[in-house]
Design a protein around this motif. Structure first.
Motif, PDB file in Angstrom:
ATOM      1  N   ASP A 156      20.957 -10.336  40.771  1.00 14.52           N
ATOM      2  CA  ASP A 156      22.013  -9.891  41.689  1.00 14.52           C
ATOM      3  C   ASP A 156      23.357 -10.540  41.376  1.00 14.52           C
ATOM      4  O   ASP A 156      24.362 -10.215  42.004  1.00 14.52           O
ATOM      5  CB  ASP A 156      21.588 -10.072  43.153  1.00 14.52           C
ATOM      6  CG  ASP A 156      21.592 -11.516  43.619  1.00 14.52           C
ATOM      7  OD1 ASP A 156      22.223 -12.359  42.981  1.00 14.52           O
ATOM      8  OD2 ASP A 156      20.962 -11.790  44.658  1.00 14.52           O
ATOM      9  N   ARG A 259      21.378  -8.082  29.946  1.00 12.59           N
ATOM     10  CA  ARG A 259      21.273  -8.462  31.361  1.00 12.59           C
ATOM     11  C   ARG A 259      21.021  -9.932  31.627  1.00 12.59           C
ATOM     12  O   ARG A 259      21.198 -10.387  32.751  1.00 12.59           O
ATOM     13  CB  ARG A 259      20.158  -7.657  32.020  1.00 12.59           C
ATOM     14  CG  ARG A 259      20.508  -6.191  32.121  1.00 12.59           C
ATOM     15  CD  ARG A 259      19.310  -5.405  32.569  1.00 12.59           C
ATOM     16  NE  ARG A 259      19.536  -3.994  32.376  1.00 12.59           N
ATOM     17  CZ  ARG A 259      19.951  -3.169  33.328  1.00 12.59           C
ATOM     18  NH1 ARG A 259      20.194  -3.623  34.520  1.00 12.59           N
ATOM     19  NH2 ARG A 259      20.150  -1.894  33.065  1.00 12.59           N
TER      20      ARG A 259
ATOM     21  N   VAL B 148      14.870 -10.660  51.174  1.00 10.98           N
ATOM     22  CA  VAL B 148      14.208 -11.286  50.031  1.00 10.98           C
ATOM     23  C   VAL B 148      12.893 -11.912  50.498  1.00 10.98           C
ATOM     24  O   VAL B 148      11.846 -11.770  49.858  1.00 10.98           O
ATOM     25  CB  VAL B 148      15.125 -12.343  49.373  1.00 10.98           C
ATOM     26  CG1 VAL B 148      14.334 -13.218  48.406  1.00 10.98           C
ATOM     27  CG2 VAL B 148      16.267 -11.657  48.630  1.00 10.98           C
ATOM     28  N   ARG B 170      22.839  -5.608  45.320  1.00 10.46           N
ATOM     29  CA  ARG B 170      22.207  -6.247  44.168  1.00 10.46           C
ATOM     30  C   ARG B 170      21.014  -7.121  44.552  1.00 10.46           C
ATOM     31  O   ARG B 170      19.969  -7.080  43.910  1.00 10.46           O
ATOM     32  CB  ARG B 170      23.245  -7.050  43.375  1.00 10.46           C
ATOM     33  CG  ARG B 170      24.402  -6.201  42.874  1.00 10.46           C
ATOM     34  CD  ARG B 170      25.287  -6.970  41.917  1.00 10.46           C
ATOM     35  NE  ARG B 170      24.581  -7.323  40.711  1.00 10.46           N
ATOM     36  CZ  ARG B 170      24.525  -6.571  39.625  1.00 10.46           C
ATOM     37  NH1 ARG B 170      25.193  -5.439  39.585  1.00 10.46           N
ATOM     38  NH2 ARG B 170      23.843  -6.952  38.583  1.00 10.46           N
ATOM     39  N   THR B 171      21.166  -7.918  45.598  1.00  6.28           N
ATOM     40  CA  THR B 171      20.089  -8.821  45.966  1.00  6.28           C
ATOM     41  C   THR B 171      18.874  -8.047  46.466  1.00  6.28           C
ATOM     42  O   THR B 171      17.734  -8.364  46.128  1.00  6.28           O
ATOM     43  CB  THR B 171      20.576  -9.805  47.045  1.00  6.28           C
ATOM     44  OG1 THR B 171      21.725 -10.477  46.538  1.00  6.28           O
ATOM     45  CG2 THR B 171      19.505 -10.826  47.390  1.00  6.28           C
ATOM     46  N   ALA B 174      17.198  -6.459  43.570  1.00  5.96           N
ATOM     47  CA  ALA B 174      16.477  -7.468  42.770  1.00  5.96           C
ATOM     48  C   ALA B 174      15.159  -7.837  43.451  1.00  5.96           C
ATOM     49  O   ALA B 174      14.131  -7.984  42.795  1.00  5.96           O
ATOM     50  CB  ALA B 174      17.348  -8.707  42.573  1.00  5.96           C
ATOM     51  N   ALA B 175      15.203  -7.975  44.775  1.00  9.40           N
ATOM     52  CA  ALA B 175      13.978  -8.316  45.510  1.00  9.40           C
ATOM     53  C   ALA B 175      12.958  -7.181  45.387  1.00  9.40           C
ATOM     54  O   ALA B 175      11.757  -7.422  45.236  1.00  9.40           O
ATOM     55  CB  ALA B 175      14.304  -8.591  46.968  1.00  9.40           C
ATOM     56  N   LEU B 177      12.737  -5.106  42.890  1.00 12.36           N
ATOM     57  CA  LEU B 177      12.240  -5.151  41.510  1.00 12.36           C
ATOM     58  C   LEU B 177      11.148  -6.212  41.370  1.00 12.36           C
ATOM     59  O   LEU B 177      10.114  -5.981  40.747  1.00 12.36           O
ATOM     60  CB  LEU B 177      13.388  -5.490  40.553  1.00 12.36           C
ATOM     61  CG  LEU B 177      14.332  -4.359  40.157  1.00 12.36           C
ATOM     62  CD1 LEU B 177      15.578  -4.933  39.489  1.00 12.36           C
ATOM     63  CD2 LEU B 177      13.646  -3.391  39.207  1.00 12.36           C
ATOM     64  N   ALA B 178      11.414  -7.368  41.965  1.00 18.80           N
ATOM     65  CA  ALA B 178      10.499  -8.489  41.784  1.00 18.80           C
ATOM     66  C   ALA B 178       9.164  -8.244  42.482  1.00 18.80           C
ATOM     67  O   ALA B 178       8.141  -8.731  42.032  1.00 18.80           O
ATOM     68  CB  ALA B 178      11.133  -9.772  42.299  1.00 18.80           C
ATOM     69  N   HIS B 179       9.181  -7.524  43.602  1.00 15.51           N
ATOM     70  CA  HIS B 179       7.968  -7.435  44.411  1.00 15.51           C
ATOM     71  C   HIS B 179       7.453  -6.010  44.601  1.00 15.51           C
ATOM     72  O   HIS B 179       6.725  -5.732  45.529  1.00 15.51           O
ATOM     73  CB  HIS B 179       8.210  -8.111  45.761  1.00 15.51           C
ATOM     74  CG  HIS B 179       8.538  -9.572  45.633  1.00 15.51           C
ATOM     75  ND1 HIS B 179       7.605 -10.526  45.315  1.00 15.51           N
ATOM     76  CD2 HIS B 179       9.715 -10.240  45.738  1.00 15.51           C
ATOM     77  CE1 HIS B 179       8.185 -11.728  45.257  1.00 15.51           C
ATOM     78  NE2 HIS B 179       9.472 -11.575  45.503  1.00 15.51           N
ATOM     79  N   ASN B 192      30.026  11.985  46.062  1.00  5.67           N
ATOM     80  CA  ASN B 192      30.262  11.173  44.874  1.00  5.67           C
ATOM     81  C   ASN B 192      29.926   9.709  45.091  1.00  5.67           C
ATOM     82  O   ASN B 192      29.431   9.035  44.191  1.00  5.67           O
ATOM     83  CB  ASN B 192      31.712  11.325  44.402  1.00  5.67           C
ATOM     84  CG  ASN B 192      31.968  12.719  43.875  1.00  5.67           C
ATOM     85  OD1 ASN B 192      31.146  13.273  43.160  1.00  5.67           O
ATOM     86  ND2 ASN B 192      33.084  13.304  44.271  1.00  5.67           N
ATOM     87  N   GLN B 196      27.281   7.610  43.010  1.00  6.27           N
ATOM     88  CA  GLN B 196      27.686   6.365  42.361  1.00  6.27           C
ATOM     89  C   GLN B 196      26.727   5.229  42.716  1.00  6.27           C
ATOM     90  O   GLN B 196      26.300   4.472  41.848  1.00  6.27           O
ATOM     91  CB  GLN B 196      29.108   6.003  42.770  1.00  6.27           C
ATOM     92  CG  GLN B 196      29.604   4.783  42.002  1.00  6.27           C
ATOM     93  CD  GLN B 196      31.015   4.392  42.381  1.00  6.27           C
ATOM     94  OE1 GLN B 196      31.575   4.879  43.350  1.00  6.27           O
ATOM     95  NE2 GLN B 196      31.597   3.501  41.610  1.00  6.27           N
ATOM     96  N   ILE B 199      23.564   5.549  40.902  1.00  9.01           N
ATOM     97  CA  ILE B 199      23.724   5.133  39.501  1.00  9.01           C
ATOM     98  C   ILE B 199      23.708   3.611  39.402  1.00  9.01           C
ATOM     99  O   ILE B 199      23.011   3.027  38.576  1.00  9.01           O
ATOM    100  CB  ILE B 199      25.043   5.682  38.910  1.00  9.01           C
ATOM    101  CG1 ILE B 199      24.988   7.207  38.805  1.00  9.01           C
ATOM    102  CG2 ILE B 199      25.324   5.079  37.539  1.00  9.01           C
ATOM    103  CD1 ILE B 199      26.328   7.854  38.471  1.00  9.01           C
ATOM    104  N   LEU B 200      24.470   2.965  40.283  1.00  4.64           N
ATOM    105  CA  LEU B 200      24.555   1.503  40.220  1.00  4.64           C
ATOM    106  C   LEU B 200      23.183   0.867  40.427  1.00  4.64           C
ATOM    107  O   LEU B 200      22.819  -0.087  39.749  1.00  4.64           O
ATOM    108  CB  LEU B 200      25.538   0.990  41.285  1.00  4.64           C
ATOM    109  CG  LEU B 200      27.007   1.356  41.043  1.00  4.64           C
ATOM    110  CD1 LEU B 200      27.863   0.976  42.250  1.00  4.64           C
ATOM    111  CD2 LEU B 200      27.536   0.670  39.785  1.00  4.64           C
ATOM    112  N   ASP B 203      21.004   1.535  37.463  1.00  2.27           N
ATOM    113  CA  ASP B 203      21.477   0.710  36.344  1.00  2.27           C
ATOM    114  C   ASP B 203      20.865  -0.682  36.356  1.00  2.27           C
ATOM    115  O   ASP B 203      20.778  -1.348  35.340  1.00  2.27           O
ATOM    116  CB  ASP B 203      23.004   0.557  36.391  1.00  2.27           C
ATOM    117  CG  ASP B 203      23.703   1.692  35.665  1.00  2.27           C
ATOM    118  OD1 ASP B 203      23.001   2.522  35.060  1.00  2.27           O
ATOM    119  OD2 ASP B 203      24.942   1.757  35.711  1.00  2.27           O
ATOM    120  N   MET B 204      20.491  -1.143  37.531  1.00  3.38           N
ATOM    121  CA  MET B 204      19.865  -2.467  37.602  1.00  3.38           C
ATOM    122  C   MET B 204      18.412  -2.424  37.158  1.00  3.38           C
ATOM    123  O   MET B 204      17.749  -3.460  37.097  1.00  3.38           O
ATOM    124  CB  MET B 204      19.940  -3.012  39.029  1.00  3.38           C
ATOM    125  CG  MET B 204      21.312  -3.528  39.398  1.00  3.38           C
ATOM    126  SD  MET B 204      21.301  -4.250  41.055  1.00  3.38           S
ATOM    127  CE  MET B 204      20.306  -5.721  40.799  1.00  3.38           C
ATOM    128  N   GLY B 205      17.930  -1.236  36.888  1.00  4.53           N
ATOM    129  CA  GLY B 205      16.564  -1.139  36.367  1.00  4.53           C
ATOM    130  C   GLY B 205      15.554  -0.632  37.379  1.00  4.53           C
ATOM    131  O   GLY B 205      14.367  -0.546  37.077  1.00  4.53           O
TER     132      GLY B 205
END
Lengths: 755, 320
Positions: A156, A259, B148, B170-171, B174-175, B177-179, B192, B196, B199-200, B203-205
């Motif tokens: 993040d 990344r 989280v 983002r956080t 990420a959480a 993704l991790a779990h 739009n 967007q 997409i963002l 983009d983080m996966g």
């Protein structure tokens, strides 16, 4: 590729793989092939081996496959007299080294020799080893729980990245300084290796630096082999957060390159094994920065920027170890492309966009710069990366304290910007932000730009401690926060010294002049890319603005350069590049790429659009246009109504009524919303006759843009043209208009018929 | 005369998103709930496939909600003090998904802690086998901290975590993704901006089949048609093949409908407005059914009677 580095890495990897093989053979003989091998508290087996080869190591016997693969990656030393590109061989050797190193650590775990014992060391949080009963030890591999917790922060962006320190620093003081500098930037610090038997871990321990998960400083081991743990951490990051599967080695490496912002600081002499391990790190996109003299690998490729950088500690220009550490870490984060994040603007007054419109009256004024009694200017220029020291803010000349209350003084704000994605074209775009940034401070008024800048500091702000240097703090914080995508570093000079002020003013004026000429040269024909703006689709869903160098956005707020910069800053945002593609009609401005984009972005509503015609497929409008252009058939010309003009027009409608027809994303031939500076462009409805078609124009425009229109009239070869254009003070109906045009002999009357 | 019904041929398809993981998939849910998969506009069964009905989620709170209408509190009764009991009651009332809304503070005073959030998540997971949606309190720092922790507590359950917004995603991503969870992405009624943010996040996966978008809804009489139009356009773009709009949509209709005067106020309003409770239930029901027609895949509701009526409506539209 450096032949020297290749030779040493290849030699290092050959030696380590041989060592691993011998160790494994002995271990299998002594303990049996079925002896379990495991890193503690991880579901990823030996993570590098697992990620790269999809091979699960559970026993000593399983390691034979890893080493057999490592052997396949080995290469003979480069020959002395035949020079070839060694990159592939070097990277192979690096990977072989990692597999061998991980195998060795696996064997050590089987023997209970990992983690490395370190009596007297108490870690503040670490992987747990209940069997050690509290004996001091190094961390060994990071466990999965910590991986997830740090991983979230790395993903993040709260944590910019990690640094692996390998070896021993120049001195204990230097070791502490480097680690503190990394901590200050929230960068995770991993420690491994030694130089001549001394490790950076020893240095920090001696200096009483607390290590462990809680302090973000993890000591892995005192030999180079333990550098495998940071790479295991990186591999698992890709598997956990990148959604990748074991065996997708290429994707795992690419994930890390783009990344995971990690880098290696090689401290002290670099031996063969360190070269070999560094080669392994390069495969992950992690560059190495050494504090000794070693050959450099500068071209970009496997890593995002440079691969290997040498920064001999004693040659770093600085007074103290702290300064040296700061410069080294700064260089490292530049090489890796780590971005600095700043959220607060550190000034002693309130700060926010709510203060932008504030006015500081003379009576409330502590000091003023620019205006009647002094001269102020602002200038932002691009500079090479190595000439900008990020965060350096200098006040050159007398300060605010030398000035009487209500006094005035010459001032220059000079900002030098460096960035890998910075372009000279962005200078004016960024420079225009000074106005908004500085105005955000409560009690500060900023008007104008370039060399007509006029700034006032209120008494209230000065009493709270606002000083000249705070202009620098504001600009520094805001440019990093808002334009971090293109600004990597900036340094700021606040100049009040008269001689230097004059010197920089001359430079700035030269630049202003250069930019003016650049803008004039920037034509639609000279570029192959236009930009879209679909910011307004929230209320005009089918409207697509196409912004070209000679046709700015209809709101007047976005010209081509703005859009270009906006795209760099926010690549997924509302301004996207449009390749012009094949020119289908030069005159009307049909381009294949523009048509295609308009159709896509308008969800199929707009199939074709012209750039230079009001009569055929004109560009749509949202509702934000500065002016409306509309055909007056009787006069064989067009009228231009400005937003500021409330009066009736010869079309029989006022601006607000016309806006309903022009806006909403509709394509209506004969009516168009435009930005007022488009009126002065040579491409203004050029397919329909251009500026000479204007038969009526709101007087507001005539007055506010008198100078610009005068030049246009001369360009059109009719210096009296503006006077021939009617306005609302002359007539507000067609009869009156025609009579006036006849009386002054307006050229539109004799031009080709518009229909 | 026979009328020929025009049939549009769409090239795109809404992505199928499965919420909740069963024991087989590494979670503890009794079954997963899938949304998406449409190849046509809402309920045009003659034109394309609509494999799954719109799903009803019932909103519950980690504590007795201080700002809810007395009508709602009355309808649920004592269970509002006990998230586990409430979750069970919601399941009985016809919920296919449970939304657990975390609060910022306990009793309007001390902050809700990581341990509190984890405990209540665990209680609700234990009480019901339905897939769970968890929303943070809606304040950046608290959202990140609590979500989280919740993600970790419910690792592998394929929760839907919210709310991701452009300023703060983002956080949470990420959480997720991790779990192994999903996220919901909210944008302010704009095609739009929605694209967007999708997409963002991707983009983080995070794969697209783990994202649900929340285009922001509004209640009947308070801009619902604006939200309707944006959702309709998102869905049309999705069917036209625009990948980044092909995510299922979630709307918080209960929250929107119950904060308006028409549902909130019982006294001092014109007599012509009719009986309060019936009016309030109608307000939520109509907001829900309207947005379902514009393409909502998950509707988050509050009143059990409104849920019952929405269910009848969905069943009929699905041809049951």
């Amino acid at each position: 590729m450096s032949r020297y580095i290749a030779t040493r890495a290849i030699r290092g990897s050959n030696a380590l793989v041989a060592e691993a093989e011998a160790l494994l053979k002995q271990a299998v003989e002594e303990k049996g092939a079925d002896t379990p091998v495991a890193f503690p508290n991880t579901a990823y087996f030996l993570p590098v081996t697992f990620g790269m080869l999809a091979h699960e190591v559970n026993t000593l016997g399983d390691l034979e496959f890893s080493l057999a693969h490592a052997k396949k990656l080995l290469h003979p030393l480069p020959e002395d007299n035949l020079w070839v590109p060694y990159l592939g061989e070097t990277l192979d050797s690096g990977m072989a080294t990692l597999l061998a190193a991980e195998a060795i650590e696996g064997v050590r775990f089987a023997y209970g020799e990992e983690p490395t014992l370190y009596p007297g060391l108490e870690l503040a949080g670490s992987t747990s080893y209940p069997q050690l009963n509290g004996t001091g030890h190094l961390n060994g591999p990071i466990d999965d729980i910590q991986l997830r917790s740090w991983g979230i922060q790395l993903v993040d962006g709260r944590m910019p990245g990690f640094a692996a320190l390998v070896g021993a620093a120049h001195s204990n003081e230097a070791a502490v300084a480097i680690v503190r500098e990394l901590q200050r930037r929230n960068i995770l610090t991993f420690l491994c290796g030694n130089t001549n038997g001394r490790s950076v871990i020893d240095q920090l321990h001696e200096e009483g630096v607390e290590m462990g998960y809680d302090t973000y400083i993890v000591p892995f081991g005192t030999d180079t082999i333990s550098a495998i743990y940071p790479l295991g951490f990186a591999t698992r990051s890709a598997l956990t957060f990148g959604g990748l599967k074991a065996g997708q080695w290429r994707d795992i490496l690419i994930y890390n390159k783009f990344r995971v912002f990690a880098f290696v600081l090689a401290l002290g002499e670099v031996d063969d094994l360190k070269y070999a391990a560094a080669a392994g790190a390069i495969s992950y996109g992690f560059p190495t920065i050494a504090d000794t003299v070693i050959p450099e690998i500068l071209p970009t490729g496997v890593t995002r920027y440079e691969h290997v950088i040498s920064m001999p500690w004693n040659e770093i220009e600085a007074e103290t170890e702290e300064e040296r550490a700061a410069k080294m870490v700064q260089r490292a984060i530049e090489v890796r492309g780590v971005k600095v994040k700043i959220t607060e603007v550190p000034v002693p007054v309130a700060y926010g966009s709510a203060f932008e419109g504030e006015v500081v009256r003379r009576a409330d004024m502590r000091a003023e710069f620019g205006g009647k009694n002094s001269r102020a200017f602002e200038y932002l220029l691009m500079a090479p990366m190595d000439e900008v020291e990020d965060g350096k803010i200098e006040l050159i000349g007398p300060g605010l304290d030398t000035l009487d209350e209500g006094g005035s003084m010459d001032l220059a704000l000079v900002v030098e910007v460096a960035g890998r994605k910075m372009q000279e074209d962005f200078e004016p775009v960024l420079e225009r932000q000074f106005h908004y940034f500085i105005n955000g401070a409560s009690g500060i008024q900023h008007i104008g730009q370039r060399d007509i800048t006029w700034i006032r500091i209120s008494k209230a702000a000065a009493e709270k401690g606002f000083d000249l240097k705070h202009f620098g703090d504001i600009l520094y914080a805001r440019f990093h926060a808002d334009f971090g995508a293109i600004v990597d570093k900036l340094q700021i000079k606040i100049i009040t010294d008269p001689d230097l002020h004059a010197e920089w003013l001359a430079k700035a004026r030269e630049a202003y002049d250069f930019r003016n000429r650049r803008l004039a040269d920037l034509t639609d024909d000279a570029v192959d890319t236009f930009y879209s703006c679909i910011l307004c689709q929230s209320f005009a869903p089918t409207h697509v603005c196409v912004v070209s160098p000679q046709r700015l956005g209809l709101c007047g707020a976005y010209n081509w350069l703005d859009c270009k910069a906006s795209y760099e800053i926010n690549p997924t945002g509302p301004n996207q590049p449009i390749q012009k593609g094949q020119c289908l009609d030069d005159d009307k401005g049909y381009f294949a790429g523009v048509n295609e984009y308009a159709k896509m972005a308008s969800q199929g509503t707009v199939e074709e659009v012209t750039m230079y015609s009001i009569m055929e497929n004109p560009m749509t409008a949202c509702g934000c246009f500065e002016c409306i252009v509309m055909v007056i058939p009787e006069a064989n010309g067009v009228m231009v109504v400005s937003r500021e003009d409330p009066s009736m027009t010869p079309a029989g409608m006022t601006f607000s009524t016309l806006a309903g027809i022009a806006g909403g994303g509709l394509q209506t031939p004969g009516i168009m919303g435009v930005g007022k500076f488009y009126l002065t462009s040579p491409k203004f409805v050029s397919a329909d006759g251009g500026f000479k078609r204007i038969v009526w124009m709101s007087s507001f425009l005539k007055e506010t843009m008198a100078e610009e229109f005068k030049q246009v009239a001369e360009r059109e070869g009719d210096p009296d043209l503006i006077a021939k254009i009617a306005d609302e003070t002359i007539c507000t109906d067609v009869e009156g208009l025609l009579a006036y045009l006849e009386s002054v002999g307006h050229p539109a009357l004799t031009m080709d018929m518009m229909f | 005369m026979t009328v020929e019904i025009p049939v549009e041929k769409w090239s795109g398809k809404v992505i199928e998103v499965a919420l909740g993981a069963t024991a087989e998939e590494g979670g503890t849910r009794t079954h997963a709930v899938t949304v998406g998969g449409q190849t046509t506009l809402p309920f045009l069964h003659f034109e394309g496939a609509i494999p799954y009905p719109p799903r009803i989620a019932i909103e519950i709170s980690d504590q007795r909600p201080g700002d809810w209408s007395p009508l709602l509190l009355e309808a649920w009764g004592d269970v509002v003090k006990d998230p586990a009991a409430w979750a069970k009651a919601a399941e009985e009332a016809g919920a296919e998904l449970i939304l657990l809304q975390l609060s910022l503070t306990k009793d309007g005073d001390t902050p809700v802690t990581v341990a509190d959030a984890q405990a209540v998540t665990r209680q609700v997971l234990d009480a019901t086998g339905l897939p769970l949606i968890v929303f943070g309190p809606g304040q950046v720092d608290a959202d990140n901290e609590l979500l989280v922790a919740v993600a970790e507590e419910a690792s592998g359950e394929r929760l839907l975590l919210g709310i991701c917004e452009e300023k703060n995603y983002r956080t949470i991503v990420a959480a997720a993704l991790a779990h192994n969870h999903l996220v919901t992405a909210r944008t302010a009624m704009d095609v739009n901006l929605a694209k967007q943010l999708n997409i963002l996040i991707s983009d983080m996966g995070l794969p697209l089949n783990r994202i649900v978008m929340d285009p922001t809804s509004a209640a009947l009489g308070y801009g619902m048609e604006y939200g309707y139009s944006v959702m309709e356009r998102l869905r049309i773009a999705a069917l036209q093949g625009d990948k980044m709009t092909q995510l299922p949509m979630l709307v918080t209709v209960g929250y929107e409908a119950w904060r308006q005067k028409e549902s909130k106020v019982g006294v001092g309003v014109p007599e012509a407005w009719g009986e309060w409770e019936e009016r309030a239930i109608l307000w939520e029901t109509l907001t829900t059914t309207t947005l379902i027609e514009s393409g909502a895949d998950i509707v988050i509701m509050r009143h059990p009677e409104a849920v019952r009526r929405a269910r009848v409506f969905i069943d009929r539209l699905m041809g049951k």
